[in-house]
Scaffold this motif. Sequence first.
Motif, mmCIF file in Angstrom:
data_model
loop_
_atom_site.group_PDB
_atom_site.id
_atom_site.type_symbol
_atom_site.label_atom_id
_atom_site.label_comp_id
_atom_site.label_asym_id
_atom_site.label_seq_id
_atom_site.Cartn_x
_atom_site.Cartn_y
_atom_site.Cartn_z
ATOM 1 N N LEU A 20 -5.761 4.328 0.165
ATOM 2 C CA LEU A 20 -4.406 3.806 0.289
ATOM 3 C C LEU A 20 -3.797 4.188 1.635
ATOM 4 N N ASN B 188 2.122 1.669 -3.506
ATOM 5 C CA ASN B 188 1.027 2.140 -4.359
ATOM 6 C C ASN B 188 0.762 3.626 -4.146
ATOM 7 N N SER C 247 0.833 -1.204 0.000
ATOM 8 C CA SER C 247 0.000 0.000 0.000
ATOM 9 C C SER C 247 0.866 1.252 0.000
#
Length: 252
Positions: free
Chosen positions: A209, A139, A136
């Motif tokens: 996120l 990302n 995460s």
Amino acid sequence: MRARLRELYYGTSETSQRFRFALIAFDIVTIGFFIVTTVLPTEASLFGLDYLIAVLVALDLAARVATAHRPASALVQPGNIVDLVVVISLLAPLLFENLAFLRVLRMLRLLRSYHLLKELREHSRWFRLHEEVLRSSVNLFVFVFFVASVVYVLEGRRNPDVTNFLDALYFTVTTLTTTGYGDIIMTDTLGRLLTIVIMIFGVALFLRLAQTIFRPAKVQHVCSSCGLERHEPDAVHCKHCGETIHIRTEGA
């Protein structure tokens, strides 16, 4: 030669693993270099490093294509296209003026971070235990820098408030976090449309996120019956086999 390269890139020997870890280190260094140089003024002294990295990336790309069973198909794979674009952006000053926005194209190299995650998953137990948070984080990092890159490419020459990549990154973060200081604003139609897109789609994804990083959706707990390692935080039974599980919690 192809057999030797295939062994280095995909083999299981200790030499192959060391070679792939060396590639991981190279990817990390180049990604860091590209991020740093986006906020630095254009200097002739950086061209030498650009060309050296271009040669190394090109050699890596050529080797990966050569190891493929169908080289022509491998060349058009997304990861290889990214590396090809990066090489072109690094060599462009040899033929054209070193336009600042070419540096932003090199941020595509951030996509290599997903390759790093794959390698680390195979070789690092610590990474497997914290994979969701780390993934995460990657990302989020890639998402923010790519949005900032788009802002800089589209507004770098249109908006007097966006003079470098750091300005674009600052505007992106203040927009995604809904802070909106208003010291950098979009004055043209394209910029305002881009801001609308960032607000509608980016804010929701950014918050999702960020939430995943600080509060992972699943926890690590090995089921004694089937071995499933990831479960919902409030799970009482394993969703694969139905075995009763006892997940340690803090009572939150």
